[in-house]
Design an enzyme around this catalytic site. Sequence first.
Site, short mmCIF file in Angstrom:
data_model
loop_
_atom_site.label_atom_id
_atom_site.label_comp_id
_atom_site.label_asym_id
_atom_site.label_seq_id
_atom_site.Cartn_x
_atom_site.Cartn_y
_atom_site.Cartn_z
N LYS A 1 -0.44 5.01 4.54
CA LYS A 1 -1.33 4.10 5.27
C LYS A 1 -0.87 3.97 6.71
CE LYS A 1 -3.63 -0.36 4.98
NZ LYS A 1 -4.92 0.30 5.31
N HIS B 1 0.84 -1.20 0.00
CA HIS B 1 0.00 0.00 0.00
C HIS B 1 0.87 1.24 0.00
CE1 HIS B 1 -3.13 -2.87 1.33
NE2 HIS B 1 -3.95 -2.03 0.75
N1 LIG Z 1 -12.75 -0.80 3.09
C1 LIG Z 1 -12.21 -0.34 1.96
O1 LIG Z 1 -12.63 -0.70 0.82
C2 LIG Z 1 -11.12 0.68 2.06
C3 LIG Z 1 -10.53 1.22 0.92
C4 LIG Z 1 -9.58 2.24 1.09
C5 LIG Z 1 -9.24 2.69 2.36
N2 LIG Z 1 -9.83 2.10 3.43
C6 LIG Z 1 -9.57 2.57 4.79
O2 LIG Z 1 -10.23 3.81 4.94
C7 LIG Z 1 -9.54 4.64 5.87
C8 LIG Z 1 -9.29 5.99 5.24
O3 LIG Z 1 -8.46 5.81 4.11
P1 LIG Z 1 -8.00 7.12 3.27
O4 LIG Z 1 -7.02 6.63 2.25
O5 LIG Z 1 -9.19 7.88 2.84
O6 LIG Z 1 -7.22 7.93 4.42
P2 LIG Z 1 -6.98 9.51 4.48
O7 LIG Z 1 -5.93 9.71 5.53
O8 LIG Z 1 -6.79 10.05 3.11
O9 LIG Z 1 -8.39 10.07 5.01
C9 LIG Z 1 -8.80 9.92 6.36
C10 LIG Z 1 -9.42 11.24 6.78
O10 LIG Z 1 -9.98 11.11 8.09
C11 LIG Z 1 -9.89 12.38 8.71
N3 LIG Z 1 -10.13 12.28 10.15
C12 LIG Z 1 -9.23 12.24 11.16
N4 LIG Z 1 -9.88 12.20 12.35
C13 LIG Z 1 -11.22 12.20 12.07
C14 LIG Z 1 -12.40 12.18 12.85
N5 LIG Z 1 -12.35 12.13 14.20
N6 LIG Z 1 -13.61 12.17 12.21
C15 LIG Z 1 -13.68 12.23 10.85
N7 LIG Z 1 -12.59 12.27 10.05
C16 LIG Z 1 -11.37 12.25 10.67
C17 LIG Z 1 -8.51 12.88 8.32
O11 LIG Z 1 -8.42 14.29 8.46
C18 LIG Z 1 -8.41 12.41 6.85
O12 LIG Z 1 -8.81 13.43 5.95
C19 LIG Z 1 -8.29 3.85 6.27
O13 LIG Z 1 -8.56 3.16 7.47
C20 LIG Z 1 -8.14 2.82 5.14
O14 LIG Z 1 -7.52 1.62 5.56
C21 LIG Z 1 -10.74 1.13 3.31
O1 LIG Z 2 -5.56 2.65 1.15
C1 LIG Z 2 -5.84 1.98 2.17
O2 LIG Z 2 -5.53 2.30 3.34
C2 LIG Z 2 -6.61 0.73 1.99
N1 LIG Z 2 -7.08 0.15 3.08
C3 LIG Z 2 -7.91 -1.01 3.10
C4 LIG Z 2 -7.23 -2.11 3.88
O3 LIG Z 2 -6.61 -1.76 4.95
O4 LIG Z 2 -7.34 -3.28 3.48
C5 LIG Z 2 -8.35 -1.45 1.71
C6 LIG Z 2 -7.32 -1.29 0.69
C7 LIG Z 2 -6.82 0.15 0.64
#
Ligand SMILES: NC(=O)c1ccc[n+]([C@@H]2O[C@H](COP(=O)([O-])OP(=O)(O)OC[C@H]3O[C@@H](n4cnc5c(N)ncnc54)[C@H](O)[C@@H]3O)[C@@H](O)[C@H]2O)c1
Ligand SMILES: O=C(O)C1=N[C@H](C(=O)O)CCC1
Length: 233
Positions: free
Chosen positions: A135, A131
């Site tokens: 992350k 990743h």
């Molecule tokens: N399930 C999936 O399909 C999937 C896919 C991508 C990412 N993710 C997960 O999603 C999460 C976010 O990923 P991202 O790439 O957007 O990260 P990112 O860091 O770009 O965005 C996270 C945002 O959360 C904000 N934040 C911090 N504290 C907060 C609060 N108390 N309330 C609301 N917002 C707050 C931050 O300011 C930031 O803008 C990670 O945990 C990642 O692993 C999951």
């Molecule tokens: O970009 C990330 O952070 C992602 N988080 C998810 C994970 O922790 O599996 C999904 C993939 C991208």
Amino acid sequence: MKIGLFGYGKMGKMIEQIAQDRGHTIVAKIDDPSQEADYTSMDVAIDFSTPEAAFDNITNCFRNKVPVISGTTGWLDNYSEAIKICEDNKSAFIYASNFSLGVNIFFELNKHLATMMAELEQYKVSMEEIHHTQKLDAPSGTAITLAEGIIENSPYKKWELDKSGDKIIPIKSIREGTVPGTHSIAYDSPVDRIEIKHEAHNREGFALGAVIASEWIQEKVGIFSMKDVLNLS
Ligand SMILES: NC(=O)c1ccc[n+]([C@@H]2O[C@H](COP(=O)([O-])OP(=O)(O)OC[C@H]3O[C@@H](n4cnc5c(N)ncnc54)[C@H](O)[C@@H]3O)[C@@H](O)[C@H]2O)c1
Ligand SMILES: O=C(O)C1=N[C@H](C(=O)O)CCC1
């Protein structure tokens, strides 16, 4: 639908774009704990925030009768408490470590392969996830779900980061550039290797899956998964 975004980073912005393309309205973009949320304006909340923020974001929505789609990873130690609060408030919840259609198919492929390999002791399994460097958590939530799928369908008992051993699945986490998410599972024997791999080209698949899940959960009560949404056998 009127959507409240909790987390307005890489995923929040991608979800906003896809949701608006599908005719929905973003009524809140909560990006830090100091912001007040108007829950009465939301048909659904979509949480892609941080491991530290997710539990409070999610459970505050439940207490305000707002169903939640959460993709935030790294907070699952509190998952059982979150679903109890959901049930106590007669709300609705879908958590997925990965919302993309491709990865949810990959989850099923992984379990099928683990079942076929379960008795073949000459093969040893290992996993790798790659990743982007921003992350926060390791291993990825997707890798943990994959490891759990192997454990449920084989003699393996646990997973460990960068550590192998009897009945242990070693997971290697690599942080590199802007990689959206690559996951691979390999079975090595003294004579050959069998490997399966999923590579995300961008975040669109994650975001589309989350928006489709938010459409699916409307008018529902309870705890669901992406298997329910995608109707995967
Ligand atoms: N399930 C999936 O399909 C999937 C896919 C991508 C990412 N993710 C997960 O999603 C999460 C976010 O990923 P991202 O790439 O957007 O990260 P990112 O860091 O770009 O965005 C996270 C945002 O959360 C904000 N934040 C911090 N504290 C907060 C609060 N108390 N309330 C609301 N917002 C707050 C931050 O300011 C930031 O803008 C990670 O945990 C990642 O692993 C999951
Ligand atoms: O970009 C990330 O952070 C992602 N988080 C998810 C994970 O922790 O599996 C999904 C993939 C991208």
